[in-house]
Design an enzyme around this catalytic site. Sequence first.
Site, mmCIF file in Angstrom:
data_model
loop_
_atom_site.group_PDB
_atom_site.id
_atom_site.type_symbol
_atom_site.label_atom_id
_atom_site.label_comp_id
_atom_site.label_asym_id
_atom_site.label_seq_id
_atom_site.Cartn_x
_atom_site.Cartn_y
_atom_site.Cartn_z
ATOM 1 C CB SER A 134 -0.859 0.013 1.262
ATOM 2 O OG SER A 134 -1.472 1.281 1.435
ATOM 3 C CE1 TYR A 147 -3.875 -1.759 5.229
ATOM 4 C CE2 TYR A 147 -3.464 0.556 4.736
ATOM 5 C CZ TYR A 147 -3.742 -0.732 4.320
ATOM 6 O OH TYR A 147 -3.858 -0.995 2.977
HETATM 7 C C1 8X3 Z 1 -4.894 1.784 1.359
HETATM 8 C C2 8X3 Z 1 -4.611 2.931 0.468
HETATM 9 O O1 8X3 Z 1 -4.893 5.467 0.245
HETATM 10 O O2 8X3 Z 1 -6.391 4.285 1.760
HETATM 11 O O3 8X3 Z 1 -3.991 0.773 1.196
HETATM 12 O O4 8X3 Z 1 -4.074 4.529 2.346
HETATM 13 S S1 8X3 Z 1 -5.020 4.377 1.246
#
Ligand code: 8X3
Length: 249
Positions: A134, A147
Amino acid sequence: MTIFITGASAGFGAAMCRRFIHAGYRVIGAARRADKLADLQNELGNSFLPLVMDATDKNSVDTALSNLHGEWAEIDLLVNNAGLALGLAPSQEADFADWETMIHTNILGLVYITRQILPRMVARNAGYIINIGSIAGTWPYRGGNVYGASKAFVRQFSLNLRTDLAGTKIRVSNIEPGLCGDTEFSQIRFKGNTEQAAAVYQNVDYLRPEDIADTALWLYQTPPHMNVNTIEIMPVAQSYAGMNVCRNE
Ligand code: 8X3
């Protein structure tokens, strides 16, 4: 060619199953939800093999993989897509159980599956691993805490795999998507609060799961001498924030 995709029941995973099947590959779609996988099999036919598995449970991963035989057991591409974000609260307030779930899924689940499949790739000196990281693994944002850190693990693990695999023909890439709509991602992050989830995508021309599926297929079809280490993708509507400065009153 056999493609193994985790988190296949929805979002990026389902989109990648469709893309790879339509491109002529055999696809194993792994996920917990048998009903969703059955729907996908009805849609995609016999080139799609549903594999019910809980990526966060090592025994479940080991059992599911040991049940693959013949051409289905020779995995040419592993796409480690299963993962999730939970909450956007600051570290001092975030639900600790949410942190544990993200660590179990995004980190432990990914390494369980990789460790099972990688030795067979090395033995054949062939294979490709695409991890779904990500932008949050590189760029910090408020509430991204565990996360983002879990996706930083995915990024660095991908790069370190390349180092361990030096001298082999096995390729590894980390796809790092930004804001992507039309998936369950935000619904899950906000635990079914549809208003909060929808607000993330309001008036934004976001990435679609098909964009990520196209990227995975493109990566896989690049020439065998070429390795894209990381690929960061954002919608045009998303960009970087400046550094935060808190001034005295
Ligand atoms: C998630 C992408 O832009 O929501 O992996 O952080 S974002």
